[in-house]
Design an enzyme around this catalytic site. Sequence first.
Site, short mmCIF file in Angstrom:
data_model
loop_
_atom_site.label_atom_id
_atom_site.label_comp_id
_atom_site.label_asym_id
_atom_site.label_seq_id
_atom_site.Cartn_x
_atom_site.Cartn_y
_atom_site.Cartn_z
N ASP A 160 1.06 -0.99 -0.04
CA ASP A 160 -0.19 -0.32 0.14
C ASP A 160 0.90 1.48 -0.08
O ASP A 160 0.53 2.54 0.52
CB ASP A 160 -1.28 -0.07 1.03
CG ASP A 160 -2.07 -0.68 1.45
OD1 ASP A 160 -1.92 -2.22 0.27
OD2 ASP A 160 -2.86 -1.08 2.14
N LYS A 185 -7.17 -5.02 -2.74
CA LYS A 185 -7.81 -5.55 -1.94
C LYS A 185 -8.46 -4.48 -1.58
O LYS A 185 -8.13 -3.41 -1.74
CB LYS A 185 -7.03 -6.05 -0.37
CG LYS A 185 -5.95 -5.25 -0.37
CD LYS A 185 -4.93 -5.94 0.80
CE LYS A 185 -4.33 -4.57 1.31
NZ LYS A 185 -5.09 -3.54 2.14
N CYS A 187 -2.39 -2.43 7.10
CA CYS A 187 -2.05 -3.58 6.66
C CYS A 187 -0.52 -4.07 6.67
O CYS A 187 -0.65 -5.96 5.57
CB CYS A 187 -1.96 -3.10 5.20
SG CYS A 187 -4.16 -2.12 5.17
#
Length: 270
Positions: free
Chosen positions: A74, A172, A217
């Site tokens: 990310d 995701k 994450c």
Amino acid sequence: MVRREVRVPAPVRVSALGWRSVSASRRKIARRCGVTAIPAARLSGENQLSTDPRASVLSGMIIPEDTDVLAVIDVQNCFVPGGTLPVPDGDTIIPIINRLAPAFRHVVITQDWHTRGHVSFASSHPGKKPFETVALSYGTQVLWPDHGIQGTPDAELHKDLEIPHAALIIRKGYRQHVDSYSAFLEADRKTTTGLAGYLKERGLTRVFFVGLATDFCVAWSALDARKAGFEAIVIEDATRGIDADGSLAKAWADMSSAGVKRIQSTDLRV
Ligand code: VGL
Ligand code: ZN
């Protein structure tokens, strides 16, 4: 036959990760020379292996292998200063990631990829503010500012990220009613992203994690990597945390209990 010195083609240093972090060819050479395990081996002078037991403190070089993969989590505009859910100093990890990535033959990238009005957004829950929580069918959900909306500049990978050889970008959190911090398993803890299957099919067994955010994450991905049977290593200085309500310390404690290793980028030979 007693051998005091073992000649190797290049400096070998062994870290807390142990034997496996020495490349296969060097292990073969060492084995031929009668060395079967070198938990405390290190350089002592030019190209020599030493078995000095104090050496493990001084050592720490890990050499990425063919069965290793770097997972870049990310590193998107939304998570750096100026984005919609900025992680403090989130952008400062990018040069470190760019320096490490060429040492990995295999790299995968993840992208938080939400729908508009996503269930993880505070704005989808009247009366709720970011960083409050709400009970959903799959458990407690932390609520966030709107971020990482599919197709918007905010959701794009950061422009300074330079990893042209990354083979896979996995998205995701794109189901309206389910969040997904983890690169492996969505928040309902049932829906898979397919990443475990990909890594297994490619013969990749050890996952090195970098990216944002350490306590969400990155941590969830590393924990799920362990559950799926992979070795998991977080490169701490190539991550940054959000640290909402003690979440960073908790994430490190959870990762440690689950056997996730914690290293620094300087522990890698790149
Ligand atoms: C993340 C909160 C919400 C992350 C993503 O990338 O760590 N955190 N969505
Ligand atoms: Zn998100």
